[in-house]
Design an enzyme around this catalytic site. Structure first.
Site, mmCIF file in Angstrom:
data_model
loop_
_atom_site.group_PDB
_atom_site.id
_atom_site.type_symbol
_atom_site.label_atom_id
_atom_site.label_comp_id
_atom_site.label_asym_id
_atom_site.label_seq_id
_atom_site.Cartn_x
_atom_site.Cartn_y
_atom_site.Cartn_z
ATOM 1 C CB CYS A 25 -0.957 -0.002 1.184
ATOM 2 S SG CYS A 25 -0.133 -0.156 2.799
ATOM 3 C CG HIS A 44 -4.232 0.597 4.126
ATOM 4 N ND1 HIS A 44 -3.780 -0.283 3.180
ATOM 5 C CD2 HIS A 44 -5.058 1.457 3.476
ATOM 6 C CE1 HIS A 44 -4.319 0.010 2.008
ATOM 7 N NE2 HIS A 44 -5.091 1.077 2.164
ATOM 8 C CG ASP A 93 -6.722 2.791 -0.302
ATOM 9 O OD1 ASP A 93 -5.579 2.716 -0.777
ATOM 10 O OD2 ASP A 93 -7.166 1.991 0.549
#
Length: 670
Positions: free
Chosen positions: A407, A451, A467
């Site tokens: 991520c 994350h 995201d």
């Protein structure tokens, strides 16, 4: 003058057992020489009891004390501080064993043990540790009882039963004091033990850091909602914001750490929830955007993250209300936007050139963002915990060569490109999602839920979260890390014994959820029952608090409970625990039914002799029962209640079924 009483065998046995139980929880942060010291002192003490060794003289005791001090200094680097102080306490607890000569010395050792039990909570305060601490407490109580020369001398197991009984009697009083006694602020603060390791997000981050963190199954926090738990794709738990990039790592800017609450407007529905956060060693608190927290000493910083004045070094409970759809800084300060455009002077030329192309093709910042998201979605990017190595230009290497990453790779690369295109953006690090615990209806968020995403700024819309990982691995956001890594089988591969890896086994998963629910209750209702939490609960139960009235009520309740315990212990109708005395009571009641009533102050043999005169047919059985009773009760014969019970049954069988009032007839003849 008579000699002072020594240490009874029963007391010594339980002192040795208590020392083992007290020291065990400390083994993780004690130097190895402490174990050798205990073995030597315990052996010496036993030899003293067997009269095969002498007590240490003054010079020997001084040498042992100085040696222990040097041992603490060389193993901990100091004689001052929490860790050194605990080692010194344990060393004194051990050395006192060979020095004690009298019961008074034994009591000092017992009190040192109680204090050592309390210090173990400084290093471990879990439910298991709390339950375990009852064992050394019971052993210390048994040692205290064993130090007295009483009817339990030389009988370790009855001593243990009495100690357990005393602890059970004290529990109700302890609960009353726990609930009602006001929590006082500490007179001093203790440092965080070095051995109490914590894991979590750091104040700077490189692409590999979150990947390492996501290999850990350690708990980060638990969250309970007032109402339904939101969907996973809404659960973005902000911890910290990164605005500075040096070409390798993302880190916080100084300005974002200032306690300057940013401007924002509430929009949409609110979420009310509470969090029990595990120790992180950092001052940040986890929350959904945009939060308001009901906790003294917590502030919202300039970048919307929450921060305490002190690091979180013990489980922390706090209440929040969040508005996820709020408008955040529709008009941002120029300095804030300038920080969100910062880039190194050199590096990643291909990414910079691509950003300029996107900006020329799309004048609207929203269009640039959507173009980047489509690029991640349509091109062959991959989501993995094992990304291949990139060169010195990490953004170029990821976007145009490896195209596989975690991520932080996606969030960092997109933030870089947006900044190069003139669009303010910053990386947000925290946690995403969480596991719903079916046993308690709350979320458990673990370190593998760590994350990173980003937020960009648009005039009139403020900071907008996005995201890019969702475009590559939507299952990571909607289902979790395990599903996202199903193909490469790397979920918690370094922790084969973690129960998180076996969530597909129904009964095992239910057992894990149940145990986690117990630990959550322990942290929420016991460890977090402090200060404001106590006041809120007591006000909910009793209304506006008057501490003086509450103190009077507490004293009155404790007094009544103590009186109740006293009455239960001295009541004439209490159940007789002595087996011989209990059978003799049955013997008395049996004869009373037949008119032979024991006189006040009449001994057992005199009573049986008189009964034999009134019941000549049962004289032999009467005297047999009394002789057995006297041998077991007074002559020290091994207790055999089976023989005594059989003798009583034989007597009962010889007596007539219908009682005969012999005493009345005997009195008339007289």
């Amino acid at each position: 003058m008579s000699a002072r009483p020594g240490i009874p065998r029963n007391g010594l046995i339980w002192l040795l057992v208590a020392q083992v139980l007290v020291i065990l929880p400390h083994l993780g942060h004690l130097p190895l020489w402490i174990i050798a010291l205990w073995l030597a002192c315990a052996t010496w003490r036993i030899q003293i009891f067997r009269m095969r060794a002498r007590y240490p003289n003054g010079w020997t005791k001084a040498a042992m004390m100085i040696g222990a001090g040097f041992g603490v200094y060389f193993s901990r680097g100091s004689l001052v501080g929490l860790e050194a102080g605990v080692v010194l306490l344990i060393a004194a607890f051990i050395l006192k064993l060979v020095e004690m000569r009298t019961r008074r010395d034994g009591l000092v050792l017992v009190f040192l043990g109680f204090f050592a039990v309390v210090t173990s909570y400084l290093f471990e305060d879990s439910l298991v540790a709390g339950v375990y601490s009852l064992l050394p407490v019971i052993a210390l109580l048994a040692a205290m009882i064993g130090l007295q020369q009483n009817s339990l001398a030389g009988r370790p197991w009855p001593t243990l039963r009495l100690a357990g009984s005393l602890l059970l009697q004290a529990l109700p009083i302890m609960l009353v004091l726990f609930v009602l006694f006001p929590r006082l602020g500490p007179l001093w603060s203790l440092p965080q033990p070095r051995e109490r390791a914590v894991s979590g997000l750091a104040d700077s981050m490189a692409p590999g850091d979150i990947a390492e963190l996501s290999r850990s199954g350690a708990l980060a926090f638990r969250a309970s909602f007032e109402g339904p738990i939101p969907e996973r794709d809404r659960l973005y738990w902000r911890a910290v914001t990164f605005e500075r990039f040096d070409g390798k790592r993302w880190s916080q800017s100084f300005a974002s750490q200032l306690p300057q609450p940013p401007q924002w407007q509430r929009q949409g529905e609110s979420l009310n929830y509470s969090i029990v956060m595990q120790p992180s060693g950092r001052p940040w608190l986890y929350a959904l955007d945009v939060p308001q927290v009901e906790n003294d000493g917590t502030r919202m910083m300039a970048d919307f993250h929450l921060e305490r004045r002190q690091p979180v070094d013990k489980p922390l409970l706090y209440q929040l209300t969040s508005w996820p759809e709020s408008l955040r800084e529709a008009r941002a300060a120029p300095a804030s936007l300038e920080r969100a455009l910062q880039l190194p002077a050199e590096g990643n030329p291909r990414s910079r050139a691509w950003a300029m192309e996107l900006r020329r093709a799309h004048q609207d910042p929203e269009a640039v963002v959507q173009a980047l998201l489509r690029h991640f979605n349509r091109e062959p990017f991959g989501y993995t915990l094992k990304p291949p190595a990139v060169g010195a230009d990490i953004v170029d290497g990821f976007l145009f060569q490896t195209r596989n990453g975690f991520c932080i790779h996606f969030a960092g690369a997109m933030t870089f490109v947006l900044r190069a295109a003139g669009i303010p953006a910053r990386v947000v690090a925290g946690y995403q999602g969480g596991e719903v615990n079916s046993a308690g209806n709350y979320l458990s968020v673990h370190q593998f839920d760590a994350h990173a995403w980003l937020e960009y700024w648009v005039a009139g819309r403020g900071w907008v979260s996005v995201d890019p990982t969702f475009q590559v691995a939507p299952e990571r956001i909607e289902q979790g890390l395990e599903q996202a890594l199903a193909d490469e089988q790397s979920f918690l591969e370094g922790s084969p014994m973690s129960l998180m890896r076996y969530r597909d086994i129904g009964w095992l998963n239910s057992l894990r959820h149940g145990w986690d629910n117990l630990n959550y209750g322990w942290q929420r209702w016991v460890l977090s029952y402090q200060g404001e939490r106590q006041r809120d609960i007591l006000q909910g139960l009793f209304g506006p608090l008057d501490w003086r009235k509450l103190g009077v009520a507490m004293v009155a309740i404790v007094f009544l409970m103590v009186m109740l315990l006293v009455l239960l212990s001295v009541k004439p109708w209490r159940y007789e625990r002595d087996p011989q005395q209990r059978l003799f009571g049955r013997f008395e009641r049996l004869l009373a039914r037949h008119g032979v009533i024991r006189l006040k102050g009449e001994g057992a043999r005199a009573f049986a002799t008189r009964a034999a005169q009134l019941l000549p047919g049962q004289a032999e059985s009467l005297m047999t029962f009394v002789e057995l009773y006297e041998r077991q009760r007074y002559a020290g014969q091994v207790s055999d209640t089976a023989m005594l019970r059989a003798s009583l049954a034989r007597l009962r069988g010889q007596l007539p079924w219908r009682p005969v009032r012999l005493v009345a007839a005997h009195t008339e003849r007289e």
